[in-house]
Design a protein around this motif. Structure first.
Motif, PDB file in Angstrom:
ATOM      1  N   MET A   1       7.749  -2.212  22.453  1.00  0.00           N
ATOM      2  CA  MET A   1       7.990  -3.378  23.298  1.00  0.00           C
ATOM      3  C   MET A   1       8.715  -3.043  24.587  1.00  0.00           C
ATOM      4  SD  MET A   1       9.030  -6.475  20.696  1.00  0.00           S
ATOM      5  CE  MET A   1       7.762  -7.401  19.822  1.00  0.00           C
ATOM      6  N   TRP A   2       9.610  -2.055  24.566  1.00  0.00           N
ATOM      7  CA  TRP A   2      10.439  -1.759  25.729  1.00  0.00           C
ATOM      8  C   TRP A   2       9.982  -0.540  26.510  1.00  0.00           C
ATOM      9  CZ3 TRP A   2      16.236  -2.655  23.977  1.00  0.00           C
ATOM     10  CH2 TRP A   2      16.398  -4.013  23.703  1.00  0.00           C
ATOM     11  N   ALA A   3       8.979   0.176  26.021  1.00  0.00           N
ATOM     12  CA  ALA A   3       8.560   1.413  26.693  1.00  0.00           C
ATOM     13  C   ALA A   3       8.099   1.136  28.120  1.00  0.00           C
ATOM     14  CB  ALA A   3       7.452   2.091  25.888  1.00  0.00           C
ATOM     15  N   GLY A   4       7.317   0.080  28.310  1.00  0.00           N
ATOM     16  CA  GLY A   4       6.820  -0.224  29.650  1.00  0.00           C
ATOM     17  C   GLY A   4       7.925  -0.580  30.615  1.00  0.00           C
ATOM     18  N   ASN A   5       8.905  -1.353  30.153  1.00  0.00           N
ATOM     19  CA  ASN A   5      10.005  -1.765  31.023  1.00  0.00           C
ATOM     20  C   ASN A   5      10.972  -0.624  31.321  1.00  0.00           C
ATOM     21  OD1 ASN A   5      11.284  -3.769  32.545  1.00  0.00           O
ATOM     22  ND2 ASN A   5      12.750  -4.196  30.921  1.00  0.00           N
ATOM     23  N   CYS A   6      10.995   0.380  30.445  1.00  0.00           N
ATOM     24  CA  CYS A   6      11.933   1.500  30.610  1.00  0.00           C
ATOM     25  C   CYS A   6      11.261   2.761  31.147  1.00  0.00           C
ATOM     26  CB  CYS A   6      12.613   1.812  29.277  1.00  0.00           C
ATOM     27  SG  CYS A   6      13.758   0.546  28.703  1.00  0.00           S
TER      28      CYS A   6
ATOM     29  N   PHE B   1      10.078   5.468  33.830  1.00  0.00           N
ATOM     30  CA  PHE B   1      10.707   5.965  35.049  1.00  0.00           C
ATOM     31  C   PHE B   1       9.763   5.787  36.239  1.00  0.00           C
ATOM     32  CE2 PHE B   1      12.764   8.424  31.668  1.00  0.00           C
ATOM     33  CZ  PHE B   1      14.088   8.173  31.947  1.00  0.00           C
ATOM     34  N   ASN B   2      10.337   5.566  37.404  1.00  0.00           N
ATOM     35  CA  ASN B   2       9.563   5.520  38.639  1.00  0.00           C
ATOM     36  C   ASN B   2      10.345   6.219  39.743  1.00  0.00           C
ATOM     37  OD1 ASN B   2      11.413   3.501  39.832  1.00  0.00           O
ATOM     38  ND2 ASN B   2      10.492   2.100  38.350  1.00  0.00           N
TER      39      ASN B   2
ATOM     40  N   ARG C   1      20.395   3.224  31.458  1.00  0.00           N
ATOM     41  CA  ARG C   1      19.791   2.580  30.285  1.00  0.00           C
ATOM     42  C   ARG C   1      18.439   3.181  29.961  1.00  0.00           C
ATOM     43  NH1 ARG C   1      19.782  -3.640  31.433  1.00  0.00           N
ATOM     44  NH2 ARG C   1      18.506  -3.592  29.553  1.00  0.00           N
ATOM     45  N   LYS C   2      17.675   3.550  30.981  1.00  0.00           N
ATOM     46  CA  LYS C   2      16.376   4.170  30.729  1.00  0.00           C
ATOM     47  C   LYS C   2      16.541   5.523  30.031  1.00  0.00           C
ATOM     48  CE  LYS C   2      13.856   2.030  34.569  1.00  0.00           C
ATOM     49  NZ  LYS C   2      13.095   2.278  35.822  1.00  0.00           N
TER      50      LYS C   2
END
Length: 219
Positions: A115-120, A122-123, A156-157
């Motif tokens: 669930m959180w992989a996409g929001n976390c 890196f960019n 947090r990432k």
């Protein structure tokens, strides 16, 4: 050795968090009076409730996170309290509680990772110095990856992905020790891997929780 190392690392972690709170407060008007501390404590407690603005997926994600947090507390207490305080290995009811909550915690980690992989992810905004070096070398212009107010910070990432990575040896080491494929030496080695990985996992989880609380307090 493990007990002494654990005590030192836990003390250093909580001391570092305390110093960070003093040097870098959550807000410019952060006060340390009794009422101010009580007010912040109540605000942290209210973070456990579900906000009305959350969607169904958001509410489900928070419920899974709260369940994982509860399991983490139980697992941390049942694993470290006997060793650090009672000076004895985990056994009896401590071991039963630990073994009961461990599978639930593993499932919650898997769900949260998805669930959180996409929001976390890196960019380039997470590494501005590296981005500038690449742009100078390749002569490419910066496009996309605009910063988002809802995206978690770099700290947090990093701690999120450390939790995901550490969860693999943490779970696999104890599962592997349940089979009769390994002798006495490998059983002891797997137990040591589980212990020290659990220590690293606990520290990273504490830091991640602290960073999340700071981010929520600033909102």
């Amino acid at each position: 050795m493990f007990r002494t190392l654990s005590i030192i690392i836990f003390l250093a972690t909580f001391l570092g968090i305390g110093i960070c709170c003093l040097i870098f407060p959550c807000s410019k008007e952060c006060r340390w009076g009794p009422l101010a501390i009580l007010r912040r404590a109540m605000r942290i407690f209210t973070m456990l409730f579900l906000e009305q603005k959350l969607s169904l997926v958001g509410a489900l994600r928070k419920l899974v996170y709260l369940l994982a947090l509860l399991c983490f507390l139980v697992l941390a207490i049942t694993s470290f309290y006997p060793v650090l305080v009672l000076k004895e290995p985990i056994h009896g009811y401590w071991l039963m509680l630990h073994a009961t909550f461990a599978p639930v915690f593993a499932i919650c980690l898997a769900v949260l990772a998805v669930m959180w992989a996409g929001n976390c992810r890196f960019n380039r905004n997470d590494w501005p110095w590296l981005t500038r070096i690449i742009e100078r070398v390749t002569l490419a212009k910066r496009v996309g990856d605009e910063p988002s107010d809802t995206a978690p910070g770099l700290g947090r990432k990093i701690t999120f992905w450390l939790i995901v990575v550490l969860a693999l040896p943490l779970i696999l080491s104890i599962i592997s020790s349940m089979f009769l494929l390994f002798g006495t030496y490998w059983q002891e080695l797997l137990l040591d891997i589980h212990r020290y990985t659990a220590l690293a996992f606990a520290i990273v989880a504490i830091v991640y929780t602290y960073l999340m609380i700071r981010a929520k307090m600033r909102e």
